[in-house]
Design an enzyme around this catalytic site. Sequence first.
Site, PDB file in Angstrom:
ATOM      1  N   HIS A  42      -4.563   1.775   7.392  1.00 13.43           N
ATOM      2  CA  HIS A  42      -3.176   2.263   7.501  1.00 13.43           C
ATOM      3  C   HIS A  42      -2.933   3.383   6.484  1.00 13.43           C
ATOM      4  O   HIS A  42      -2.402   4.436   6.828  1.00 13.43           O
ATOM      5  CB  HIS A  42      -2.228   1.075   7.277  1.00 13.43           C
ATOM      6  CG  HIS A  42      -0.778   1.431   7.212  1.00 13.43           C
ATOM      7  ND1 HIS A  42       0.154   0.964   8.112  1.00 13.43           N
ATOM      8  CD2 HIS A  42      -0.087   2.204   6.335  1.00 13.43           C
ATOM      9  CE1 HIS A  42       1.348   1.453   7.799  1.00 13.43           C
ATOM     10  NE2 HIS A  42       1.233   2.201   6.722  1.00 13.43           N
ATOM     11  N   GLU A  43      -3.358   3.145   5.240  1.00 14.27           N
ATOM     12  CA  GLU A  43      -3.114   4.153   4.192  1.00 14.27           C
ATOM     13  C   GLU A  43      -3.959   5.404   4.433  1.00 14.27           C
ATOM     14  O   GLU A  43      -3.506   6.521   4.184  1.00 14.27           O
ATOM     15  CB  GLU A  43      -3.396   3.578   2.797  1.00 14.27           C
ATOM     16  CG  GLU A  43      -2.546   2.379   2.404  1.00 14.27           C
ATOM     17  CD  GLU A  43      -1.066   2.544   2.664  1.00 14.27           C
ATOM     18  OE1 GLU A  43      -0.559   3.681   2.581  1.00 14.27           O
ATOM     19  OE2 GLU A  43      -0.408   1.539   2.990  1.00 14.27           O
ATOM     20  N   CYS A  91       5.613  -0.334   6.908  1.00  6.39           N
ATOM     21  CA  CYS A  91       5.320   0.854   6.109  1.00  6.39           C
ATOM     22  C   CYS A  91       6.545   1.195   5.269  1.00  6.39           C
ATOM     23  O   CYS A  91       7.663   1.163   5.785  1.00  6.39           O
ATOM     24  CB  CYS A  91       4.979   2.016   7.041  1.00  6.39           C
ATOM     25  SG  CYS A  91       4.605   3.546   6.181  1.00  6.39           S
ATOM     26  N   LEU A  92       6.325   1.521   4.009  1.00  4.04           N
ATOM     27  CA  LEU A  92       7.452   1.862   3.136  1.00  4.04           C
ATOM     28  C   LEU A  92       8.194   3.105   3.641  1.00  4.04           C
ATOM     29  O   LEU A  92       9.362   3.298   3.311  1.00  4.04           O
ATOM     30  CB  LEU A  92       6.968   2.093   1.699  1.00  4.04           C
ATOM     31  CG  LEU A  92       6.463   0.840   0.969  1.00  4.04           C
ATOM     32  CD1 LEU A  92       5.954   1.199  -0.419  1.00  4.04           C
ATOM     33  CD2 LEU A  92       7.550  -0.219   0.887  1.00  4.04           C
ATOM     34  N   HIS A 127      -2.345   7.814   6.719  1.00  2.32           N
ATOM     35  CA  HIS A 127      -1.327   8.666   6.093  1.00  2.32           C
ATOM     36  C   HIS A 127      -1.943   9.978   5.598  1.00  2.32           C
ATOM     37  O   HIS A 127      -1.283  11.015   5.595  1.00  2.32           O
ATOM     38  CB  HIS A 127      -0.688   7.943   4.895  1.00  2.32           C
ATOM     39  CG  HIS A 127       0.395   6.978   5.248  1.00  2.32           C
ATOM     40  ND1 HIS A 127       1.569   7.369   5.856  1.00  2.32           N
ATOM     41  CD2 HIS A 127       0.505   5.636   5.052  1.00  2.32           C
ATOM     42  CE1 HIS A 127       2.351   6.298   6.024  1.00  2.32           C
ATOM     43  NE2 HIS A 127       1.729   5.232   5.551  1.00  2.32           N
ATOM     44  N   GLY A 150       0.825  -1.198   0.000  1.00  2.31           N
ATOM     45  CA  GLY A 150       0.000   0.000   0.000  1.00  2.31           C
ATOM     46  C   GLY A 150       0.861   1.250   0.000  1.00  2.31           C
ATOM     47  O   GLY A 150       2.007   1.227   0.460  1.00  2.31           O
ATOM     48  N   GLN A 204       3.061   9.985   1.081  1.00  3.37           N
ATOM     49  CA  GLN A 204       4.377   9.354   1.202  1.00  3.37           C
ATOM     50  C   GLN A 204       5.308   9.696   0.037  1.00  3.37           C
ATOM     51  O   GLN A 204       6.523   9.521   0.142  1.00  3.37           O
ATOM     52  CB  GLN A 204       4.231   7.826   1.276  1.00  3.37           C
ATOM     53  CG  GLN A 204       3.594   7.338   2.557  1.00  3.37           C
ATOM     54  CD  GLN A 204       3.417   5.836   2.524  1.00  3.37           C
ATOM     55  OE1 GLN A 204       2.431   5.334   2.018  1.00  3.37           O
ATOM     56  NE2 GLN A 204       4.404   5.116   3.045  1.00  3.37           N
TER      57      GLN A 204
END
Length: 166
Positions: free
Chosen positions: A133-134, A91-92, A137, A46, A51
């Site tokens: 989660h996304e 997370c990236l 952000h 995701g 991000q």
Amino acid sequence: MAILEVLHYPDPRLRNRARPVEHVDERVRQLVDDMLETMYAAPGIGLAAVQVNVPLRVITIDCSESRNEPVCLINPTIEAEEGELEAEEGCLSVPGVYESVTRSRWIRVRALDRDGEPIELEAEDLLAVCVQHEMDHLEGILFVDYLSRLKQARIRRRTKKLQRQT
Ligand code: NI
């Protein structure tokens, strides 16, 4: 398409609150395509536009094992949620860190798709966790914010060390 640079914690730009997309135009579709390419290349399941330093309410997700079920949600809102699920998240933007977070186990989301058409998505388990989660952000919230202060301090030290090495 292009691979975009992903911001890393504790970059303050990850705290930007994302604005709604007013028109799903060619520019937004290009962003979606670049985000998908970036997410698959990472590899990740995701990505939120915040991000990649674009503060718009756009997220891309693919939780499938075959990595060929891309989901794009523009201006997503959670309409209903049920249950609880504790699952390990990564997370990236926080490479190498995996910690348990409790989220709703089932959600119903309204959004626009890549064509600007309204869609409704019912998600459970991993997909539900990923959407939540996304969506965090988009509010400038990271999964590490749910952890204890001690753990957060440890993660900041570790990510700083990683950044010095690269
Ligand atoms: Ni993330």
